[in-house]
Design an enzyme around this catalytic site. Sequence first.
Site, PDB file in Angstrom:
ATOM      1  N   ALA A 148       1.089  -1.047   0.091  1.00 15.55           N
ATOM      2  CA  ALA A 148      -0.486   0.277   0.024  1.00 15.55           C
ATOM      3  C   ALA A 148       1.160   1.019   0.040  1.00 15.55           C
ATOM      4  CB  ALA A 148      -1.021  -0.072   1.149  1.00 15.55           C
ATOM      5  N   PRO A 149       0.135   2.905  -0.470  1.00 15.30           N
ATOM      6  CA  PRO A 149       1.199   3.795  -0.793  1.00 15.30           C
ATOM      7  C   PRO A 149       1.013   4.389   0.723  1.00 15.30           C
ATOM      8  CG  PRO A 149      -1.005   3.366  -1.822  1.00 15.30           C
ATOM      9  CD  PRO A 149      -1.259   2.663  -1.341  1.00 15.30           C
ATOM     10  N   TRP A 150       1.068   5.503   0.736  1.00 18.82           N
ATOM     11  CA  TRP A 150       0.995   6.745   1.590  1.00 18.82           C
ATOM     12  C   TRP A 150      -0.051   7.778   1.624  1.00 18.82           C
ATOM     13  CZ3 TRP A 150       1.632  10.840  -0.325  1.00 18.82           C
ATOM     14  CH2 TRP A 150       2.690  11.203  -1.544  1.00 18.82           C
ATOM     15  N   LYS A 174       1.957  -5.074   3.478  1.00 22.50           N
ATOM     16  CA  LYS A 174       3.570  -3.740   3.665  1.00 22.50           C
ATOM     17  C   LYS A 174       2.833  -2.801   3.462  1.00 22.50           C
ATOM     18  CE  LYS A 174       6.352  -1.844   1.420  1.00 22.50           C
ATOM     19  NZ  LYS A 174       6.442  -0.674   2.030  1.00 22.50           N
ATOM     20  N   PRO A 175       3.029  -1.791   4.181  1.00 20.62           N
ATOM     21  CA  PRO A 175       2.582  -0.167   3.914  1.00 20.62           C
ATOM     22  C   PRO A 175       3.110   0.609   4.156  1.00 20.62           C
ATOM     23  CG  PRO A 175       2.643  -1.062   6.193  1.00 20.62           C
ATOM     24  CD  PRO A 175       2.854  -2.056   5.672  1.00 20.62           C
ATOM     25  N   GLU A 177       6.332   2.767   4.465  1.00 20.99           N
ATOM     26  CA  GLU A 177       7.055   2.864   5.413  1.00 20.99           C
ATOM     27  C   GLU A 177       6.676   4.508   5.795  1.00 20.99           C
ATOM     28  OE1 GLU A 177       8.941   2.496   2.810  1.00 20.99           O
ATOM     29  OE2 GLU A 177      10.372   3.917   2.673  1.00 20.99           O
ATOM     30  N   SER A 228       1.968   3.748  -7.736  1.00 19.87           N
ATOM     31  CA  SER A 228       2.537   3.776  -8.465  1.00 19.87           C
ATOM     32  C   SER A 228       2.964   3.242 -10.061  1.00 19.87           C
ATOM     33  CB  SER A 228       4.231   4.905  -8.690  1.00 19.87           C
ATOM     34  OG  SER A 228       5.070   4.293  -8.531  1.00 19.87           O
ATOM     35  N   GLU A 249      -3.776  -1.449  -8.552  1.00 21.37           N
ATOM     36  CA  GLU A 249      -3.720  -0.156  -8.669  1.00 21.37           C
ATOM     37  C   GLU A 249      -3.128   0.946  -8.515  1.00 21.37           C
ATOM     38  OE1 GLU A 249      -7.188   0.698  -8.579  1.00 21.37           O
ATOM     39  OE2 GLU A 249      -8.034  -1.494  -7.791  1.00 21.37           O
ATOM     40  N   CYS A 283      -5.447   9.615  -6.086  1.00 19.74           N
ATOM     41  CA  CYS A 283      -4.821   8.989  -7.270  1.00 19.74           C
ATOM     42  C   CYS A 283      -6.844   9.966  -8.355  1.00 19.74           C
ATOM     43  CB  CYS A 283      -5.225   7.235  -7.031  1.00 19.74           C
ATOM     44  SG  CYS A 283      -6.226   7.272  -6.140  1.00 19.74           S
ATOM     45  N   GLU A 383       1.607  12.629 -13.448  1.00 22.03           N
ATOM     46  CA  GLU A 383       1.216  13.019 -12.191  1.00 22.03           C
ATOM     47  C   GLU A 383       1.519  13.774 -11.161  1.00 22.03           C
ATOM     48  OE1 GLU A 383       1.147   9.077  -9.913  1.00 22.03           O
ATOM     49  OE2 GLU A 383      -1.325   9.443  -9.147  1.00 22.03           O
TER      50      GLU A 383
END
Length: 495
Positions: A148-150, A174-175, A177, A228, A249, A283, A383
């Site tokens: 996952a992203p932040w 895994k988020p 960090e 990304s 995604e 996003c 982006e």
Amino acid sequence: MGAQELQFIDGARRTGSGAALSVLAPADGDVIVSGAGADASDVNTAVAAARAAFPQWAGATPGARSDIMHEWARVLRGRAAEFAAMESRNAGKPIRLASEFDVPGTIDNTAFFAGAARNLEGKAAAEYSGDHTSSIRREPLGVIGSIAPWNYPLQMAAWKILPAVAAGNTVVLKPSELTPLTSLLFAETAIAAGVPAGVINIVTGTGAAAGQALVEHPEVAMVSFTGSTGVGRRVAAAAAGSVKRVHLELGGKAPFVVFDDADIEAAARGAVAGSLINTGQDCTAATRAYVQRPLFDEFVSRVADLMDQVRLGPVEDPETDLGPLISLPHRDKVSDLVDRAREAGAKIVRGGRIPDHTPAGGAYYEPTLIIGAAQDSEIVQQEVFGPVLVVLPFDTDDEAIALANDTPYGLAASAWSSNVFRTQRASREIQAGCVWINDHIPIISEMPHGGYRASGFGKDMSTYAFDEYTNIKHVMSDITGLAHKPWHDVIFRPR
Ligand code: NDP
């Protein structure tokens, strides 16, 4: 705050075996917690725990999983303020956004997937061949590796974990960090609600140290990635080595198309809210507004006036509208992109600078409105992931649709008009996973979120997501009882 155990494996917080990492507050740069990150050995331990938990969780009845998830939603409701404060501090979100969007959205998602757990779907069992009964089983896949992203740490953890566990899978997430704190708390509340140890595991570490190991792990059945497009490509390539199912995604560059019969006040307000939500680190954020020429000047002037009213400030202040970007390096990246647009001839109507009066050490950037950029320029095509809206004119409806489709991405878009034929055409012809009509941003648990083209494939939220975390098995049972079945004669004829 001092050292903290940043891993959650087999039902308990643990210390990682990897390099030290510090979790910072984007609004002032302070260290919130520090600890040891995960490395491949932690990923191995987490995957082993998830594998061990799988048979019992997969074998539970849908109703039993549903009951536990409903209890989880109840636990989350009771701790909503704690989640909001933590998300606000760790991700640099204004407390209003965390309290009124991120946390209630996650609770609603949890309740939705608690219901979805009881709704596995397949075709009716029937005698399609005449000699067999065919039926469909939908089965969980096993251990899901999620990354996952932040930008929406809690919601992204929820979107990854909930459909997977509702369908009977177990998960190693895994988020980012940069933002692990609410993911860890989310896993802890699952245990409090009765989710067995090992069903949900969190490994906090870098993409290189932990993400890659998770994607390549032979015991991981599916990789579900949000992030990304560049990293998504690498994840897909790494997963191909062991033929894993992949759910991607990826990035977005949402167009916002305003036809000349639109309600201009609604469109201007929608553009400001749609481009500045989460400081533009969304996003689906409105990034490219295409406005039909008769409305162009008025639209730009109204958006500029509204942007002037946006309040930047400390994230814990309920009066703050716009928080910082996630980090100083990301703020510099946004700032460089805007500077290069300026150098390439675009006009910065508002913002385009680091503000003076925001908390020291915070990664703040002013709401930025740009006109005069070329369609093929970096600021229109790439982006930015910051509070930046570019506005460009168009003349004909054909041109508007072509411009809207003219980037590699296809995650979300909106069309603004009072003419139903125009909005219907836009919804049909814009290539994106979601097209809003006369609005931009709202999401709901019941409906899917996911991309077209370089924005990836696979859906989050909704029963479509639930289905993606299942394997479809066809069971074909002979109903003739014959030893010599007629079709055998095609292969051999006993003489
Ligand atoms: P990144 O792609 O940089 O990172 C996403 C995650 O992947 C992070 O946890 C990262 O870890 C990890 N990662 C990095 N390299 C690897 C690797 N080789 N193997 C496995 N994992 C790896 O995205 P950001 O975190 O910067 O998030 C922003 C992006 O996410 C934007 O492009 C945005 O559009 C997209 N996004 C898409 C959404 C959607 O639904 N389509 C929703 C939200 C965001 P690390 O932190 O160490 O780099």
